[in-house]
Design an enzyme around this catalytic site. Sequence first.
Site, short mmCIF file in Angstrom:
data_model
loop_
_atom_site.label_atom_id
_atom_site.label_comp_id
_atom_site.label_asym_id
_atom_site.label_seq_id
_atom_site.Cartn_x
_atom_site.Cartn_y
_atom_site.Cartn_z
N LYS A 120 0.84 -1.21 0.00
CA LYS A 120 0.00 0.00 0.00
C LYS A 120 0.87 1.26 0.00
CE LYS A 120 -2.60 0.91 3.61
NZ LYS A 120 -2.71 2.15 4.35
N ASP A 138 -6.83 1.26 0.83
CA ASP A 138 -6.86 1.25 2.30
C ASP A 138 -8.26 0.84 2.74
OD1 ASP A 138 -8.46 3.41 1.79
OD2 ASP A 138 -7.45 4.77 3.17
#
Length: 211
Positions: A120, A138
Site C-alpha cells: 500500500k 486502504d
Amino acid sequence: MNKDKRREIFQRLRDHNPAPTTELEYTTAFELLVAVVLSAQATDRGVNKATARLFPVANTPEAILALGEDGLKEHIKTIGLFNSKASNIMKLCRMLVDRHGGEVPRTRGELEALPGVGRKTANVILNTAFGQPTMAVDTHIYRVANRTGLAPGKTVREVEDRLVRWTPKEFLHDAHHWLILHGRYVCVARKPRCGACVIHDLCEYRDKTEE
Ligand code: SF4
C-alpha cells in the site's frame, strides 16, 4: 456494475473535486515516504503535526540518520507506534543512503524492500510522488469499492486489481484520492451519509441511509 455507471461515478467525483491529493503534507518524495510510514494507524492530522516539527530539522535520509533514533523519537512521539516507526525509518534511511544514493527509488520492488514499506505504501509513493496509475487500497477504498459495486472483492488485493483494471484510464491516476476522501467524509464506515452523497443514484449499496 456496468462501465458507463463506473465512468459516471468518477466523472461526478471529479466534478466535485477536480484536483484531489493526499491530506498528508510533504514537499519531496522522501518527505511523503516518511509521512506515509508514520501514518499507519494514525490520522493524517496527527502525522502533519509531527512532520511540521520534524521536516524543518531533518527532511533527508542523511539528516534523519544524523538526528539518531532517539532524536527522531522526540519529534514523532505524539504518533501511535512511534517506537517501531522510528526504528523502521532509521533502517529505511540507512538503506536509501547505502543502496539508492539517498534518493527514493521509483520501482515497486525497490520500494517494498524498504523497512516498514508494504504494497500500500509503495502504491502511494508510486502514484503521488511519481505519477504512476497505481491504486493504494486502504480501509476506506476497500469499503467504498465493495459497497458501491465499483470493484467488489474479498481481499484488498482483489479490490486493487479490479479497480486498476476497471477504472477508465482518464480517472486512474486520481481515483484512489477520490475514493479515500469519499470514504473518509461521506461513505463513512458506520453510517454512510447517503443523503449527501453525489453518487447516490449510481451506487448499488442496498442499505442506503436517509441522511
Ligand atoms: S450512496 Fe451511501 S453507500 Fe453509496 S456511496 Fe454514497 S454514501 Fe456510500
